[in-house]
Design a protein around this motif. Structure first.
Motif, PDB file in Angstrom:
ATOM      1  N   GLY A  22       0.795  -1.215   0.000  1.00 35.07           N
ATOM      2  CA  GLY A  22       0.000   0.000   0.000  1.00 35.07           C
ATOM      3  C   GLY A  22       0.832   1.272   0.000  1.00 35.07           C
ATOM      4  O   GLY A  22       0.443   2.289  -0.586  1.00 35.07           O
ATOM      5  N   ILE A  23       2.000   1.233   0.642  1.00 31.60           N
ATOM      6  CA  ILE A  23       2.852   2.417   0.706  1.00 31.60           C
ATOM      7  C   ILE A  23       3.273   2.879  -0.685  1.00 31.60           C
ATOM      8  O   ILE A  23       3.461   4.076  -0.927  1.00 31.60           O
ATOM      9  CB  ILE A  23       4.104   2.145   1.595  1.00 31.60           C
ATOM     10  CG1 ILE A  23       4.993   3.383   1.723  1.00 31.60           C
ATOM     11  CG2 ILE A  23       4.905   0.975   1.044  1.00 31.60           C
ATOM     12  CD1 ILE A  23       4.349   4.550   2.417  1.00 31.60           C
ATOM     13  N   ALA A  24       3.387   1.961  -1.643  1.00 31.40           N
ATOM     14  CA  ALA A  24       3.781   2.342  -3.006  1.00 31.40           C
ATOM     15  C   ALA A  24       2.723   3.255  -3.628  1.00 31.40           C
ATOM     16  O   ALA A  24       3.052   4.258  -4.277  1.00 31.40           O
ATOM     17  CB  ALA A  24       3.972   1.094  -3.866  1.00 31.40           C
ATOM     18  N   TYR A  25       1.447   2.945  -3.411  1.00 32.36           N
ATOM     19  CA  TYR A  25       0.369   3.777  -3.946  1.00 32.36           C
ATOM     20  C   TYR A  25       0.338   5.140  -3.252  1.00 32.36           C
ATOM     21  O   TYR A  25       0.081   6.166  -3.885  1.00 32.36           O
ATOM     22  CB  TYR A  25      -0.972   3.065  -3.773  1.00 32.36           C
ATOM     23  CG  TYR A  25      -1.057   1.732  -4.464  1.00 32.36           C
ATOM     24  CD1 TYR A  25      -0.587   1.560  -5.763  1.00 32.36           C
ATOM     25  CD2 TYR A  25      -1.613   0.629  -3.822  1.00 32.36           C
ATOM     26  CE1 TYR A  25      -0.665   0.325  -6.400  1.00 32.36           C
ATOM     27  CE2 TYR A  25      -1.711  -0.605  -4.449  1.00 32.36           C
ATOM     28  CZ  TYR A  25      -1.231  -0.744  -5.739  1.00 32.36           C
ATOM     29  OH  TYR A  25      -1.316  -1.959  -6.370  1.00 32.36           O
ATOM     30  N   GLU A  26       0.598   5.147  -1.943  1.00 29.98           N
ATOM     31  CA  GLU A  26       0.633   6.413  -1.208  1.00 29.98           C
ATOM     32  C   GLU A  26       1.752   7.312  -1.738  1.00 29.98           C
ATOM     33  O   GLU A  26       1.551   8.526  -1.927  1.00 29.98           O
ATOM     34  CB  GLU A  26       0.847   6.146   0.287  1.00 29.98           C
ATOM     35  CG  GLU A  26      -0.307   5.402   0.955  1.00 29.98           C
ATOM     36  CD  GLU A  26       0.018   4.989   2.375  1.00 29.98           C
ATOM     37  OE1 GLU A  26       0.980   5.547   2.952  1.00 29.98           O
ATOM     38  OE2 GLU A  26      -0.678   4.109   2.918  1.00 29.98           O
ATOM     39  N   LEU A  27       2.917   6.732  -1.986  1.00 30.63           N
ATOM     40  CA  LEU A  27       4.057   7.520  -2.475  1.00 30.63           C
ATOM     41  C   LEU A  27       3.817   8.026  -3.896  1.00 30.63           C
ATOM     42  O   LEU A  27       4.240   9.132  -4.245  1.00 30.63           O
ATOM     43  CB  LEU A  27       5.333   6.682  -2.425  1.00 30.63           C
ATOM     44  CG  LEU A  27       5.841   6.314  -1.030  1.00 30.63           C
ATOM     45  CD1 LEU A  27       7.148   5.540  -1.131  1.00 30.63           C
ATOM     46  CD2 LEU A  27       6.032   7.547  -0.170  1.00 30.63           C
ATOM     47  N   LEU A  28       3.145   7.233  -4.708  1.00 30.96           N
ATOM     48  CA  LEU A  28       2.839   7.688  -6.071  1.00 30.96           C
ATOM     49  C   LEU A  28       1.909   8.901  -6.032  1.00 30.96           C
ATOM     50  O   LEU A  28       2.050   9.831  -6.829  1.00 30.96           O
ATOM     51  CB  LEU A  28       2.208   6.557  -6.882  1.00 30.96           C
ATOM     52  CG  LEU A  28       3.162   5.454  -7.352  1.00 30.96           C
ATOM     53  CD1 LEU A  28       2.383   4.293  -7.951  1.00 30.96           C
ATOM     54  CD2 LEU A  28       4.161   5.996  -8.376  1.00 30.96           C
ATOM     55  N   GLY A  29       0.956   8.887  -5.108  1.00 32.17           N
ATOM     56  CA  GLY A  29       0.065  10.027  -4.967  1.00 32.17           C
ATOM     57  C   GLY A  29       0.825  11.294  -4.610  1.00 32.17           C
ATOM     58  O   GLY A  29       0.605  12.366  -5.188  1.00 32.17           O
ATOM     59  N   LYS A  30       1.750  11.200  -3.659  1.00 28.11           N
ATOM     60  CA  LYS A  30       2.572  12.345  -3.281  1.00 28.11           C
ATOM     61  C   LYS A  30       3.517  12.732  -4.410  1.00 28.11           C
ATOM     62  O   LYS A  30       3.762  13.926  -4.662  1.00 28.11           O
ATOM     63  CB  LYS A  30       3.345  12.018  -2.003  1.00 28.11           C
ATOM     64  CG  LYS A  30       4.379  13.060  -1.589  1.00 28.11           C
ATOM     65  CD  LYS A  30       3.828  14.465  -1.500  1.00 28.11           C
ATOM     66  CE  LYS A  30       2.838  14.677  -0.407  1.00 28.11           C
ATOM     67  NZ  LYS A  30       2.471  16.108  -0.222  1.00 28.11           N
ATOM     68  N   ALA A  31       4.050  11.740  -5.124  1.00 28.95           N
ATOM     69  CA  ALA A  31       4.972  12.017  -6.231  1.00 28.95           C
ATOM     70  C   ALA A  31       4.288  12.852  -7.320  1.00 28.95           C
ATOM     71  O   ALA A  31       4.887  13.767  -7.890  1.00 28.95           O
ATOM     72  CB  ALA A  31       5.504  10.711  -6.819  1.00 28.95           C
TER      73      ALA A  31
END
Length: 350
Positions: A22-31
């Protein structure tokens, strides 16, 4: 170092057992948010074995490109081959920003990679934004202020202060980011990303750990980061036995019990249930703060909850400053009444 050569916001897209974390999706949103003022693209770096089919999922959550490093040596996480893979990608493609989740894997991988590519790393960030560094121009040295820098904010000195850190003279700018802090975007169904397959080659050496056995623990405990309703207790609950009141209320309302650091330090509850800067960051629909004073270290981990309800006998407790609803009183008297009323309401619905 020619800083102008470094372009793009890269995200280490952590996967375990060929399932994206899930952290990968969170980081993509911030990216995506960080890439906008830089007028650049978001690239996910997917490392593992037989993981290419996962690329489309990363595209749905904001990746413009996906760099896939696929090799049998990468089947299970090990520091050396994964660090070789990510540092090789950085050296080859020269990203301006690299984000890694502050998970068990990311906390190991991030510092190792930053050392190999000779840059700094800000760990356990809670806020990321693009801005000027220094934040306020030094009088007489306004022309030395650098623009479009990654400003990385994290707790410092045991959570007693907040530090904002920049890396103006080296690239990439690297940060590990606490899970649960950033928000993923709504998936763009059918989105496609440009997929680049890259393999730097892997030659096992004496730094390659040999995995003898993987033992997976099975737990029936709900991850508090996924809970929609949290009933959280602090030192004011009084004793581990008194948490029975919270257990009963949580069971009645369909919630999950969590706690503050003071409770964990006292040995009343396990670390997995801790909310706060040194615990987990949560965003439930409803957060009940019971017997919790509301120190900044705790509120930083739950202040983004949709609704916060506080119960505390101290009317001046800081928790009331962030609560949407507050009850001043003895939790030992209030909780049993609440529990009975919830049960009665549930029965009436049947």
């Amino acid at each position: 170092m020619n800083l102008a050569e470094y372009k793009g916001v890269y995200v280490f897209a952590q996967q375990v057992d060929n399932e994206i974390s899930g952290i990968a999706y969170e980081l993509l949103g911030k990216a995506k948010e960080l890439a906008a003022p830089l007028n650049t693209e978001v690239t996910a770096v997917l490392i593992g074995y037989e993981v290419k089919p996962l690329a489309d999922k990363l595209a749905e959550y904001g990746a413009d490109k996906v760099i896939v490093v696929d090799d049998p040596e990468l089947k299970d996480y090990r520091t050396e081959p994964y660090a070789h893979a990510l540092s090789s990608v950085i050296n080859e493609y020269k990203p301006e920003i690299v984000l890694v989740g502050a998970t068990a894997i990311g906390r190991d991988l991030g510092p190792t990679v930053s050392a190999r590519v000779a840059t700094g790393l800000t760990a356990d960030c809670t806020v990321l934004e693009i801005g000027d560094f220094p934040l306020v121009a030094i009088p007489g040295k306004e022309d030395e202020q650098k623009h479009n820098q990654l400003l990385m904010t994290r707790p410092a000195f045991g959570g007693n202060t907040i530090a904002t850190i920049a890396c103006p003279d080296n690239r990439p700018q690297m940060a590990t980011v606490r899970p649960g802090v950033m928000q993923k975007i709504d998936p763009i169904v059918g989105a496609k990303a440009t997929v680049i397959e890259y393999n730097p080659g892997f030659t096992p050496n004496n730094k390659y750990v040999e995995i003898k056995e993987i033992v997976k623990a099975v737990s029936d405990t709900v991850d508090i980061m996924d809970a929609k309703i949290l009933v959280s207790g602090g030192r004011g609950v009084g004793s581990p036995e008194n948490f029975k009141l919270l257990d009963d209320f949580a069971a009645a309302i369909g919630g999950t019990v969590s706690c503050s650091r003071a409770v964990v330090d006292s040995g009343w509850k396990p670390k997995d249930l801790q909310v706060g800067q040194t615990g987990k960051t949560v965003r439930p629909n409803v957060y009940f703060a019971i017997g919790i004073s509301g120190a900044i270290q705790h509120t930083a981990g739950m202040e983004e909850s949709d609704i916060i309800v506080a119960i505390n006998k101290d009317e001046d407790a800081p928790i009331f400053d962030v609560a949407d609803y507050g009850v001043v009183g003895d939790l030992n008297k209030i909780l049993p009444i609440l529990t009975e009323q919830v049960k009665a309401a549930m029965e009436a619905k049947k």
